[in-house]
Design a protein around this motif. Structure first.
Motif, PDB file in Angstrom:
ATOM      1  N   CYS A 259       0.858  -1.183   0.000  1.00 44.35           N
ATOM      2  CA  CYS A 259       0.000   0.000   0.000  1.00 44.35           C
ATOM      3  C   CYS A 259       0.895   1.234   0.000  1.00 44.35           C
TER       4      CYS A 259
ATOM      5  N   SER B 108      -0.643   4.848   4.795  1.00 46.65           N
ATOM      6  CA  SER B 108      -0.551   4.210   6.115  1.00 46.65           C
ATOM      7  C   SER B 108      -1.632   4.841   7.003  1.00 46.65           C
ATOM      8  N   CYS B 109      -2.873   4.429   6.744  1.00 48.41           N
ATOM      9  CA  CYS B 109      -4.003   5.061   7.438  1.00 48.41           C
ATOM     10  C   CYS B 109      -4.025   4.640   8.909  1.00 48.41           C
TER      11      CYS B 109
ATOM     12  N   CYS C  68      -6.196   1.570   9.693  1.00 41.38           N
ATOM     13  CA  CYS C  68      -6.080   0.402   8.802  1.00 41.38           C
ATOM     14  C   CYS C  68      -6.136  -0.899   9.595  1.00 41.38           C
ATOM     15  N   ASP C  69      -6.993  -1.828   9.154  1.00 43.39           N
ATOM     16  CA  ASP C  69      -7.085  -3.130   9.816  1.00 43.39           C
ATOM     17  C   ASP C  69      -6.724  -4.253   8.857  1.00 43.39           C
ATOM     18  N   THR C  70      -6.001  -3.916   7.781  1.00 44.73           N
ATOM     19  CA  THR C  70      -5.682  -4.915   6.752  1.00 44.73           C
ATOM     20  C   THR C  70      -4.196  -5.232   6.791  1.00 44.73           C
TER      21      THR C  70
ATOM     22  N   ASN D 291      -7.752   3.130  -2.901  1.00 42.33           N
ATOM     23  CA  ASN D 291      -7.715   4.364  -2.111  1.00 42.33           C
ATOM     24  C   ASN D 291      -7.755   5.610  -3.000  1.00 42.33           C
TER      25      ASN D 291
ATOM     26  N   LYS E 298      -9.678   9.839   1.439  1.00 40.69           N
ATOM     27  CA  LYS E 298      -9.022   9.826   2.748  1.00 40.69           C
ATOM     28  C   LYS E 298      -9.160  11.193   3.410  1.00 40.69           C
TER      29      LYS E 298
ATOM     30  N   ALA F 214      -7.790   9.696   8.987  1.00 41.35           N
ATOM     31  CA  ALA F 214      -6.861   8.703   8.445  1.00 41.35           C
ATOM     32  C   ALA F 214      -5.409   9.026   8.795  1.00 41.35           C
TER      33      ALA F 214
END
Ligand code: SF4
Length: 262
Positions: free
Chosen positions: A47, A50-51, A54-56, A137, A159, A164
């Motif tokens: 990616c 770097s939000c 983020c939960d991924t 995104n 975003k 974020a």
């Protein structure tokens, strides 16, 4: 001797092309306008953002997880990189096993558009099996023209810097929407108690300048136990602000946590 006999056709080259993948699985879409539809998810690593929420997991793993039986939650691991041939075979077998069960293939990540050069080859082949849904995104507008013709649905994030903790990306988002508008575009903003009204308003204006009928999803940050990271009254205020600018506003939490699926 002519070299022609040793050459592979472009189609064979494409089928043998490979990519690192995180996972392939069958589940219910838990976000956005296609919430509730069953999809085959192909998750690409990496990616460019770097939000904060983020939960991924998007770092490339040593092996790719592929569900053994679609929807079973049981996975086998296959070595990286994975060929398009393997992906096509998997999707084809799942479509044969469960005809009509899947609405579309979700191309997701991380940020799958980081693999745009590869996707340019893969998407036309995958699109022969099911409609394609890109989850992005929306920050790489320069890469979208090479993919757009193969996409059926585009779910794009805007975003919001306040929630974020990303840099200001308004111009990239605007340029992305200008191209994506031709392919069932929907836009999602993720909100929490940290989100400012100024950020939400800026996002709404940005979308309305492209088309005020683009579906606009307000997604509260949703914990695995279903708890929302925003007070209900603030969420309702955000809905009212968005609805004053846009005609298709919906508030949808992450549904897959509630369903207990991946
Ligand atoms: S763009 Fe998506 S995958 Fe990338 S850091 Fe943000 S939430 Fe995570």
């Amino acid at each position: 001797m002519s070299e022609c006999g040793n050459q592979t056709t472009p189609a064979q080259n494409t089928m043998n092309s490979t990519s690192e993948l995180i996972e392939i699985f069958s589940s219910i879409q838990g976000e956005g306008v296609l919430s509730g539809y069953r999809q085959i998810f192909i998750r690409y690593p990496g990616c460019n953002l770097s939000c904060e929420y983020c939960d991924t997991t998007f770092n490339p793993p040593p092996s790719c997880k592929i569900e053994t039986i679609p929807g079973s939650g049981q996975f086998m691991e296959i070595p990286q990189p994975v060929s398009l041939n393997t992906v096509i075979e998997t999707v084809h077998n799942w479509c044969k096993l469960l005809p009509d069960a899947h609405h579309s293939i979700s191309i997701t990540g991380g940020e799958p558009m980081l693999h745009a050069n590869l996707l340019r080859q893969w998407l036309p082949e995958l699109n022969l099996l099911l409609p394609l849904h890109l989850e992005t995104n929306g920050t790489l507008p320069e890469l979208l023209p090479m993919l757009i013709e193969h996409l059926d649905f585009i779910a794009m994030d805007i975003k919001l810097p306040s929630s974020a903790s990303t840099p200001v990306l308004w111009d990239k988002h605007r340029r992305f929407m200008e191209i994506a508008i031709e392919r069932n575009l929907s836009v999602k903003v993720v909100v929490s108690d940290k989100t400012t009204k100024v950020d939400l308003l800026t996002a709404c204006k940005l979308v309305s300048e492209i088309d005020d009928e683009i579906p606009f999803i307000i997604q509260p940050v949703t914990a695995k136990d279903g708890k929302l990271a925003i007070k209900p009254e603030l969420l309702m205020q955000f809905q009212a602000v968005a609805a004053s600018w846009l005609s298709e506003v919906r508030v949808i939490p992450q549904m897959h946590h509630l369903l207990g699926v991946a």
